[in-house]
Write a protein that holds these residues in place. Structure first.
Motif, PDB file in Angstrom:
ATOM      1  N   UNK A  41       0.837  -1.203   0.000  1.00  0.00           N
ATOM      2  CA  UNK A  41       0.000   0.000   0.000  1.00  0.00           C
ATOM      3  C   UNK A  41       0.873   1.255   0.000  1.00  0.00           C
ATOM      4  N   UNK A  42       1.839   1.270  -0.915  1.00  0.00           N
ATOM      5  CA  UNK A  42       2.732   2.431  -1.055  1.00  0.00           C
ATOM      6  C   UNK A  42       2.577   3.104  -2.416  1.00  0.00           C
ATOM      7  N   UNK A  43       1.412   2.910  -3.056  1.00  0.00           N
ATOM      8  CA  UNK A  43       1.045   3.510  -4.344  1.00  0.00           C
ATOM      9  C   UNK A  43       1.894   2.987  -5.510  1.00  0.00           C
ATOM     10  N   UNK A  44       2.525   1.830  -5.355  1.00  0.00           N
ATOM     11  CA  UNK A  44       3.424   1.320  -6.390  1.00  0.00           C
ATOM     12  C   UNK A  44       2.821   0.215  -7.245  1.00  0.00           C
ATOM     13  N   UNK A  45       1.719  -0.387  -6.820  1.00  0.00           N
ATOM     14  CA  UNK A  45       1.120  -1.567  -7.445  1.00  0.00           C
ATOM     15  C   UNK A  45       2.046  -2.783  -7.388  1.00  0.00           C
ATOM     16  N   UNK A  46       3.087  -2.712  -6.582  1.00  0.00           N
ATOM     17  CA  UNK A  46       4.083  -3.780  -6.487  1.00  0.00           C
ATOM     18  C   UNK A  46       3.706  -4.774  -5.398  1.00  0.00           C
ATOM     19  N   UNK A  47       4.193  -6.001  -5.499  1.00  0.00           N
ATOM     20  CA  UNK A  47       3.953  -6.988  -4.440  1.00  0.00           C
ATOM     21  C   UNK A  47       4.492  -6.507  -3.091  1.00  0.00           C
ATOM     22  N   UNK A  48       3.862  -6.987  -2.027  1.00  0.00           N
ATOM     23  CA  UNK A  48       4.355  -6.723  -0.671  1.00  0.00           C
ATOM     24  C   UNK A  48       5.458  -7.735  -0.389  1.00  0.00           C
TER      25      UNK A  48
END
Length: 370
Positions: A41-48
């Motif tokens: 949830x860092x606005x990156x759309x990347x996996x956690x």
């Protein structure tokens, strides 16, 4: 396409996202045969990545890294989902992993709101009712994801690109997420996306209702998407004239003279084709008969070629992904492909005379002076 109305009751609107709803959705997706991964949830759309397992490709400890690729081969265990979305942890989003692991799942990603309605109409003309069967997700851009399973799928593909008027670089507007790809899904928090907006269901089907479509139906979807591609038309090396039209053509021949002097509007419009404006690559656009005005089925003069290029599979007598000269197009439309008959017609109309023979013109002027 169905209008955007009430999302499925099982999933609340993303603007009301909470950990309990995300956890419930993750379990339902897994039960429906889908592989999934947590999204940061860092606005990156990347996996956690902090939640993902360690892998090492070569077996050495120093090359261990956290990766989501393990979930391209298997679905997450219930215990992993519990760990990702437990109430005592930070909130995370959900992405669905495409490919064989999710039952041969492929996702069609439309990344431009302007082409959604034309695309839907194009699909409907090829395969009536097909889009209504597919779960659809409205993306924050806004765009649209369409989910389906098929016996035949491939890796990620870029199907349609445009060149924006304010940029020299091509922009992908339609692509697939297949083997090796993933897409964010509801009810991911808005903070997963750079726009701080949510993914929401479009219509009345959720991702527990993904249908199996036929290879032919998938072909219709991909061909409809390619209709909107503005970049993969004709190879410039094959079509760009290196000489002036006057030097290219033998103007004593009716066909060549027609290629030189004819107008595309005079060829196409009598047969129901409609001019659809100028594209971002400065080509003239045309809409085939039977389509609403403004939808693009072909272009003319791509890369200054003075050719017709057809990218619709429903534009008889023309073939998809094929270029035509004016004389060729005239022959197909008016003479059922008989070039001799077309040449005779054009000669009768005044094409193919020695109008550009400079020696004849000088002789004519000399006769006048006498």
């Amino acid at each position: 396409m169905q209008s955007k109305k009430n999302p499925r009751s099982i999933l609340k609107s993303c603007s009301q996202t909470c950990k309990q709803e995300i956890y419930r959705a993750a379990l339902r997706y897994r039960k429906a045969g889908l592989s999934l991964i947590p999204i940061a949830t860092n606005q990156s759309k990347a996996p956690a990545f902090d939640l993902l397992p360690l892998i090492n490709a070569d077996g050495s400890k120093q090359n261990e890294r956290k990766s989501w690729k393990v979930f391209q081969k298997r679905k997450p265990h219930r215990s992993e989902i519990n760990h990702w979305y437990s109430l005592d942890k930070d909130i995370y989003g959900i992405a669905i992993v495409a490919g064989k692991v999710s039952g041969n799942l492929e996702i069609l990603d439309l990344d431009n709101s302007d082409i959604i309605e034309p695309f839907c109409l194009e699909v409907e003309s090829r395969a009536p009712g097909l889009l209504d069967k597919l779960p659809k997700v409205e993306t924050p851009r806004p765009g649209l994801h369409c989910y389906y399973r098929c016996e035949k799928i491939e890796g990620n593909q870029k199907l349609a690109k445009i060149i924006p008027s304010d940029s020299a670089n091509a922009q992908t507007i339609i692509e697939t997420r297949g083997e090796g790809g993933y897409c964010l899904a509801p009810p991911s928090p808005a903070t997963c996306h750079p726009s701080l907006k949510c993914y929401q269901y479009y219509g009345d089907k959720d991702l527990s209702m993904i249908p199996q479509i036929t290879i032919t139906e998938r072909k219709h979807l991909l061909e409809a998407a390619r209709v909107f591609d503005e970049c993969s038309k004709i190879s410039p090396q094959k079509t760009r004239p290196t000489l002036s039209k006057k030097k290219q053509y033998d103007l004593t021949r009716p066909g060549d003279d027609f290629n030189f002097r004819g107008k595309w509007a005079e060829i196409l419009e009598p047969h129901g084709w409609m001019y659809a404006g100028t594209g971002t690559d400065h080509t003239d656009r045309w809409t085939r008969p039977g389509k609403d005005q403004g939808f693009c089925s072909a272009s003319t003069n791509y890369m200054e070629s003075d050719l017709l290029y057809v990218f619709s599979s429903n534009a008889e007598p023309f073939e998809i992904n094929t270029a035509y000269s004016k004389f060729h197009a005239y022959t197909l439309l008016n003479c059922a492909g008989d070039f001799s008959e077309a040449a005779s017609e054009l000669k009768f109309r005044g094409y193919g005379k020695n109008r550009y023979d400079l020696k004849s013109k000088r002789s004519w002027r000399k006769d006048l002076r006498k």
